[in-house]
Design an enzyme around this catalytic site. Sequence first.
Site, PDB file in Angstrom:
ATOM      1  N   ASP A 159      -3.824  -3.859  -9.077  1.00 25.65           N
ATOM      2  CA  ASP A 159      -4.463  -4.444 -10.120  1.00 25.65           C
ATOM      3  C   ASP A 159      -3.235  -3.086 -11.261  1.00 25.65           C
ATOM      4  OD1 ASP A 159      -6.311  -6.532  -9.468  1.00 25.65           O
ATOM      5  OD2 ASP A 159      -7.397  -4.300  -9.148  1.00 25.65           O
ATOM      6  N   GLY A 161       1.203  -1.652   0.293  1.00 24.84           N
ATOM      7  CA  GLY A 161      -0.026   0.151   0.145  1.00 24.84           C
ATOM      8  C   GLY A 161       0.612   1.367  -0.215  1.00 24.84           C
ATOM      9  N   GLU A 162       0.512   2.111   0.637  1.00 22.34           N
ATOM     10  CA  GLU A 162       1.131   3.484   1.230  1.00 22.34           C
ATOM     11  C   GLU A 162       2.337   3.552   1.383  1.00 22.34           C
ATOM     12  OE1 GLU A 162       0.436   6.833   3.899  1.00 22.34           O
ATOM     13  OE2 GLU A 162      -0.616   5.004   5.349  1.00 22.34           O
ATOM     14  N   GLY A 216       4.631   0.536  -0.428  1.00 17.62           N
ATOM     15  CA  GLY A 216       5.321   0.084  -1.296  1.00 17.62           C
ATOM     16  C   GLY A 216       5.041  -0.706  -1.275  1.00 17.62           C
TER      17      GLY A 216
HETATM   18  P1  AMP Z   1      -7.363  -3.993  -5.130  1.00 15.85           P
HETATM   19  O1  AMP Z   1      -7.870  -2.699  -5.140  1.00 15.85           O
HETATM   20  O2  AMP Z   1      -6.186  -3.724  -6.394  1.00 15.85           O
HETATM   21  O3  AMP Z   1      -7.366  -5.390  -4.511  1.00 15.85           O
HETATM   22  O4  AMP Z   1      -8.591  -4.024  -6.679  1.00 15.85           O
HETATM   23  C1  AMP Z   1     -10.306  -3.371  -6.544  1.00 15.85           C
HETATM   24  C2  AMP Z   1     -10.759  -4.511  -8.036  1.00 15.85           C
HETATM   25  O5  AMP Z   1     -11.753  -5.674  -7.936  1.00 15.85           O
HETATM   26  C3  AMP Z   1     -12.199  -3.591  -7.518  1.00 15.85           C
HETATM   27  O6  AMP Z   1     -12.185  -3.161  -8.532  1.00 15.85           O
HETATM   28  C4  AMP Z   1     -13.016  -4.615  -7.039  1.00 15.85           C
HETATM   29  O7  AMP Z   1     -14.093  -4.924  -8.103  1.00 15.85           O
HETATM   30  C5  AMP Z   1     -12.230  -6.178  -7.843  1.00 15.85           C
HETATM   31  N1  AMP Z   1     -12.602  -7.195  -6.945  1.00 15.85           N
HETATM   32  C6  AMP Z   1     -13.096  -7.111  -4.871  1.00 15.85           C
HETATM   33  N2  AMP Z   1     -12.889  -8.560  -5.251  1.00 15.85           N
HETATM   34  C7  AMP Z   1     -12.346  -8.790  -5.673  1.00 15.85           C
HETATM   35  C8  AMP Z   1     -13.304 -10.804  -5.908  1.00 15.85           C
HETATM   36  N3  AMP Z   1     -13.253 -11.996  -5.291  1.00 15.85           N
HETATM   37  N4  AMP Z   1     -12.462 -11.526  -6.856  1.00 15.85           N
HETATM   38  C9  AMP Z   1     -11.806 -10.521  -8.812  1.00 15.85           C
HETATM   39  N5  AMP Z   1     -11.839  -9.184  -8.186  1.00 15.85           N
HETATM   40  C10 AMP Z   1     -12.444  -8.114  -7.313  1.00 15.85           C
END
Ligand code: AMP
Length: 308
Positions: A242, A209-210, A212
């Site tokens: 992501d 997260g914040e 690194g």
């Molecule tokens: P992150 O903040 O990088 O963890 O990713 C957030 C994204 O993950 C959001 O846009 C959600 O739609 C997606 N997400 C949340 N839960 C799941 C899950 N169980 N499987 C796949 N994608 C998910």
Amino acid sequence: MSQKKKLVVVGSVAIDWVITPVSEREESVGGAATYFAMAASHHTAVDLVGVVGKDFPEHALQDLRTAGVGLEGLEVIEDGLTFRWKGRYHENMNQRDTLETHLNCFEQFEPKLPESYREAELLFLANIQPSLQLQVLEQMKTRPRLVGLDTMNLWIDVASDDLRAVVSKVDVLTINEEEALQLTGATSLLAAAREIRELGPKILVIKRGEYGALLFGPGSEELFAAPAIPLEKVDDPTGAGDCFAGGFMGYLSTAETLDGPTLRRAVIWGSVMASFCVQGFSYDRLRDLDRAQIDARYKAFVDLTSFV
Ligand code: AMP
């Protein structure tokens, strides 16, 4: 003759409901593959595999197309609903609670990779059910130069066997600090990293997260720590992980080798894209970026970390 793809991503494409301590967006286009593709598209040609329902907004499809993301592998289910996730961030924005997850059209989804995707040079299995990640990997005709994987706590809880099976088949795992500890049961990141690398991936990125990210590999003793850039204001941390993966893999798809220095630069590119992601809701900030802004942020990382 179909053209060989540079970078293919499979993962969730979603409509999120995001609540932060200061703001809220009820229909925020998200999903791991969406964020990944929007970030990676600033580096390379990227093609997306996933599924959405009739409620997925046309403007988001248009944004992806405008960014150059290939959508041949995105199925649209006319009588189905898009994957939905609802989450609330804590006061410090580092932690969040999942309030709701609706798999919707992902429940019946059977990914079918378009023929031209099956020889992709790089493949990223972004967050989604591990069984779907496995199905995609099995459809590849040739082994990609690099296969990356991301996951989350839900799948560690409910699909641990499938998850371990897919982890054992990839080259790179990107995972959050808490999830690395949860997956292994270890009490330190070094111990978790050793165990994860014994499961399969030669290269491991632990996202903090914040604070690194830590890169383990490619050599058994290699370790690199990258900071996150300090930001005065964070609007919405959703998708930062992501976008990190998108920057990381997007850069690697343009690189000649996968040696230590190249991977270290990839971690910085990942951090650059994650830092933009959190400066807006959904992928808004990523969509509106130009090359000069991206390069200036990379330089800011170099300045932040250089010393003699
Ligand atoms: P992150 O903040 O990088 O963890 O990713 C957030 C994204 O993950 C959001 O846009 C959600 O739609 C997606 N997400 C949340 N839960 C799941 C899950 N169980 N499987 C796949 N994608 C998910």
